[in-house]
Design a protein around this motif. Structure first.
Motif, short mmCIF file in Angstrom:
data_model
loop_
_atom_site.label_atom_id
_atom_site.label_comp_id
_atom_site.label_asym_id
_atom_site.label_seq_id
_atom_site.Cartn_x
_atom_site.Cartn_y
_atom_site.Cartn_z
N ILE A 70 0.97 -1.23 0.00
CA ILE A 70 0.15 -0.13 -0.05
C ILE A 70 0.95 1.21 0.12
CG2 ILE A 70 -1.81 -0.96 1.23
CD1 ILE A 70 -0.83 0.09 3.67
N ASN A 71 0.32 2.32 -0.11
CA ASN A 71 1.06 3.40 -0.25
C ASN A 71 2.01 3.72 1.15
OD1 ASN A 71 1.13 6.72 0.62
ND2 ASN A 71 1.27 6.54 -1.82
N SER A 72 3.12 4.21 0.87
CA SER A 72 3.80 4.29 2.17
C SER A 72 3.51 5.03 3.51
CB SER A 72 5.41 4.98 2.02
OG SER A 72 5.62 4.87 0.60
N ASP B 1 9.04 -0.87 9.98
CA ASP B 1 9.74 -1.76 9.46
C ASP B 1 8.92 -3.27 9.36
OD1 ASP B 1 10.26 -2.02 12.45
OD2 ASP B 1 11.80 -3.40 11.86
N LEU B 2 8.04 -3.46 10.02
CA LEU B 2 7.26 -4.68 9.92
C LEU B 2 6.21 -4.42 9.11
CD1 LEU B 2 7.16 -5.61 13.59
CD2 LEU B 2 8.59 -6.41 12.09
N PRO B 3 5.91 -5.53 8.41
CA PRO B 3 4.58 -5.53 7.60
C PRO B 3 3.31 -5.55 7.96
CG PRO B 3 5.57 -7.76 7.62
CD PRO B 3 6.50 -6.98 8.28
N LEU B 4 2.27 -4.81 7.49
CA LEU B 4 0.96 -5.07 7.96
C LEU B 4 0.53 -6.47 7.40
CD1 LEU B 4 -0.68 -1.69 6.95
CD2 LEU B 4 0.36 -2.24 9.17
N VAL B 5 -0.46 -7.12 8.09
CA VAL B 5 -1.09 -8.33 7.65
C VAL B 5 -2.39 -8.39 7.06
CG1 VAL B 5 -1.39 -10.82 8.24
CG2 VAL B 5 0.70 -9.67 9.06
N ALA C 86 1.52 -10.28 3.80
CA ALA C 86 2.41 -9.58 4.47
C ALA C 86 2.43 -8.08 3.39
CB ALA C 86 3.74 -9.95 4.42
N VAL C 87 2.07 -6.92 4.02
CA VAL C 87 1.83 -5.82 3.12
C VAL C 87 3.00 -4.82 3.45
CG1 VAL C 87 0.26 -4.07 2.57
CG2 VAL C 87 -0.36 -6.36 2.69
N ASP C 88 3.55 -4.50 2.64
CA ASP C 88 4.96 -3.34 2.76
C ASP C 88 4.33 -2.16 2.49
OD1 ASP C 88 6.68 -5.13 3.55
OD2 ASP C 88 7.29 -5.65 1.45
N GLY C 89 4.96 -0.77 2.52
CA GLY C 89 4.73 0.45 2.16
C GLY C 89 5.74 0.77 0.88
N GLU C 90 4.96 1.30 -0.12
CA GLU C 90 5.83 1.73 -1.62
C GLU C 90 5.36 3.10 -1.87
OE1 GLU C 90 8.20 0.05 -2.90
OE2 GLU C 90 7.99 -1.73 -1.71
N ASP C 91 6.15 4.02 -2.38
CA ASP C 91 5.81 5.13 -2.56
C ASP C 91 4.91 5.31 -3.71
OD1 ASP C 91 7.05 6.49 -0.43
OD2 ASP C 91 9.13 6.56 -1.52
N THR D 175 -5.02 1.95 -2.02
CA THR D 175 -5.08 1.03 -3.04
C THR D 175 -4.12 -0.14 -2.38
OG1 THR D 175 -5.26 2.45 -4.93
CG2 THR D 175 -4.29 0.42 -5.28
N LEU D 176 -4.52 -1.55 -2.44
CA LEU D 176 -3.72 -2.48 -2.34
C LEU D 176 -3.26 -3.06 -3.51
CD1 LEU D 176 -2.56 -4.50 -0.15
CD2 LEU D 176 -5.01 -5.79 -0.38
N ALA D 177 -1.92 -3.11 -3.73
CA ALA D 177 -1.05 -3.65 -4.90
C ALA D 177 -0.93 -4.95 -4.69
CB ALA D 177 0.04 -2.75 -5.32
N VAL D 178 -1.23 -6.06 -5.59
CA VAL D 178 -1.15 -7.45 -4.93
C VAL D 178 -0.74 -8.26 -6.24
CG1 VAL D 178 -2.41 -9.55 -4.17
CG2 VAL D 178 -3.24 -7.32 -3.64
#
Length: 113
Positions: free
Chosen positions: A26-28, A50-54, A63-68, A74-77
């Motif tokens: 998702i967005n950082s 630093d930990l992913p959301l689940v 496991a969901v990271d943050g991306e700019d 939006t959830l990019a999968v």
């Protein structure tokens, strides 16, 4: 964005879209806000971004990271996960479950993510 749903999850609605990446994101800034609001309690001294959301989409835990470069709400999968989660015709607005902090830690510990 997310509201209490059960003892283990929050419920939210996000646009789900495919990504060429290997992990969901998702967005950082959104990742940091959700982490601060829902994963960091009073007993934590610092925010653990630093930990992913689940999140759970269909029957898949991600496991969901943050991306700019991911748009807000939006959830990019990864495409193979979209297929197994029965997301038809993405991008589409979908209900997404966000594991509460303790439940997320259990899921990560047992390798369910």
């Amino acid at each position: 964005m997310f509201e209490a749903f059960s003892s283990g999850y929050y419920l939210g609605r996000l646009y789900v879209e495919p990504t060429a990446g290997e992990r969901a994101a998702i967005n950082s800034r959104h990742h940091e806000r959700v982490n601060e609001q829902l994963y960091t309690g009073d007993d934590d001294a610092i925010v653990r971004t630093d930990l992913p959301l689940v999140m759970k989409l269909g029957s898949s835990h991600l496991a969901v990271d943050g991306e700019d470069d991911v748009p807000e709400r939006t959830l990019a999968v990864p495409e193979d996960v979209l297929e197994s989660a029965s997301v038809d015709n993405p991008p589409s607005l979908e209900e997404v479950l966000l594991a509460k902090r303790e439940h997320a830690a259990r899921l990560l510990d047992i390798g369910a993510v």
